[in-house]
Motif scaffolding. Structure first.
Motif, mmCIF file in Angstrom:
data_model
loop_
_atom_site.group_PDB
_atom_site.id
_atom_site.type_symbol
_atom_site.label_atom_id
_atom_site.label_comp_id
_atom_site.label_asym_id
_atom_site.label_seq_id
_atom_site.Cartn_x
_atom_site.Cartn_y
_atom_site.Cartn_z
ATOM 1 N N SER A 33 0.976 -1.263 0.250
ATOM 2 C CA SER A 33 0.252 -0.218 -0.608
ATOM 3 C C SER A 33 0.679 1.058 0.027
ATOM 4 N N GLN A 38 -1.823 5.893 -5.877
ATOM 5 C CA GLN A 38 -2.940 5.798 -5.848
ATOM 6 C C GLN A 38 -3.571 6.285 -6.830
ATOM 7 N N HIS A 65 -13.018 4.011 -0.379
ATOM 8 C CA HIS A 65 -14.219 2.775 -1.107
ATOM 9 C C HIS A 65 -14.510 1.891 0.257
ATOM 10 N N HIS A 70 -12.043 -1.283 -3.970
ATOM 11 C CA HIS A 70 -10.545 -0.698 -4.086
ATOM 12 C C HIS A 70 -10.409 0.793 -4.734
ATOM 13 N N ALA A 71 -9.981 1.201 -5.175
ATOM 14 C CA ALA A 71 -10.087 2.635 -5.131
ATOM 15 C C ALA A 71 -9.958 2.950 -7.198
ATOM 16 N N GLU A 111 -6.677 3.568 -2.012
ATOM 17 C CA GLU A 111 -6.977 2.043 -1.396
ATOM 18 C C GLU A 111 -5.927 1.755 0.097
ATOM 19 N N THR A 115 -5.216 -6.056 2.506
ATOM 20 C CA THR A 115 -5.751 -6.812 1.681
ATOM 21 C C THR A 115 -7.350 -7.114 2.145
ATOM 22 N N GLU A 122 -8.233 -7.494 -6.413
ATOM 23 C CA GLU A 122 -8.099 -6.253 -6.064
ATOM 24 C C GLU A 122 -8.275 -6.308 -4.285
ATOM 25 N N ARG A 124 -9.280 -4.248 -0.461
ATOM 26 C CA ARG A 124 -9.284 -3.954 0.132
ATOM 27 C C ARG A 124 -9.400 -3.984 1.122
#
Length: 268
Positions: A33, A38, A65, A70-71, A111, A115, A122, A124
């Motif tokens: 991260s 990002q 998010h 995820h972003a 992000e 995880t 993907e 998070r």
């Protein structure tokens, strides 16, 4: 409500509309991260600035998010949201206080630090939920604190760079992070007392985490008259724009939404 000083009293025709995602050329592996790599999503159109002059001034939002998201996913949803705002208005003028046009919007989707690949590789999360990810509270409170610190550092870093965020937007678990930041700001946590603290919050389908009001081994009732570091009804002064389906949300109950709204003295 979004502070009225973000909008000029002048109205001007929309000159351009563009949506794009800017991706870095390189970055760490999915398991790592870093706020530096990002995706950034922006929706821009010409409008009056917050200073009331004719120069465009983007409204900058830090966007968070949800659990397992995820972003880039949130970027896509925000893109659809702002497109729908434009398409649904035949006059191409967005309604805001004083009849002015909305300013340009710049959204930075970041992000979460951990995880969560159970639904998508993907995925998070800002922290793990207790009860095998089926509960409401963090499994490890230190994870929420790490996420809070990461976001506080991003807010301060943007201020130092001369491009501070005006507000923080969150969806689902990201909205829980929004309310967590609001609580930190209310109790004057040093992390949110640095320059760059948000002027307003936007919550999509999220509520305050109940663990904020609990102490290990038990504690005083939430509405106890004794001194408290957490706010009571109407004590959070930072404005909050709140979106929630009180009838059909499958994760947050109507009572959790209502209790969250009651915390804010200025919520819409």
């Amino acid at each position: 409500q979004i502070p009225s000083d973000l909008f000029s009293s002048r109205t001007r025709p929309i000159q351009a509309w563009s949506v794009y995602c800017r991706w870095p050329a390189k970055g760490p592996s999915p398991g790592q991260s870093s706020l530096k790599i990002q995706p950034v999503w922006m929706a821009n159109f010409t409008a009056a600035s917050s200073a009331g002059n004719t120069e465009p001034r983007p409204l900058r939002l830090l966007c968070l998010h949800g659990h397992g998201g995820h972003a880039a996913q949130l970027c896509g949803h925000l893109q659809d949201f702002f497109h729908a705002m434009k398409v649904s208005d035949s006059s191409q003028n967005l309604s805001v206080p004083g009849g002015a046009l909305s300013p340009a919007v710049e959204c930075r989707c970041v992000e979460a630090p951990f995880t969560e690949p159970s639904r998508r590789k993907e995925g998070r999360q800002w922290w793990r939920y207790d009860e095998d990810d089926k509960g409401d509270r963090p499994e490890d409170w230190a994870e929420m604190e790490r996420a809070n610190t990461m976001l506080a550092e991003e807010l301060h870093k943007a201020h130092v760079a001369g491009a501070p965020y005006d507000g923080v937007l969150g969806y689902s678990q990201g909205a829980e992070m929004v309310h967590s930041l609001a609580l930190l700001k209310h109790r004057e946590d040093p992390r949110l007392m640095l320059p760059g603290a948000p002027r307003f919050f936007i919550s999509f389908s999220g509520a305050v985490n109940p663990a904020h009001f609990e102490a290990p081994g038990g504690g005083p009732p939430r509405d106890c008259v004794a001194p408290s570091t957490v706010p009571r009804s109407g004590e959070i002064s930072t404005p909050c724009l709140f979106f929630g389906d009180f009838a059909k949300d499958s994760w947050y109950s109507a009572s959790r939404f209502s209790e969250t709204l009651k915390l804010y003295s200025d919520a819409t």
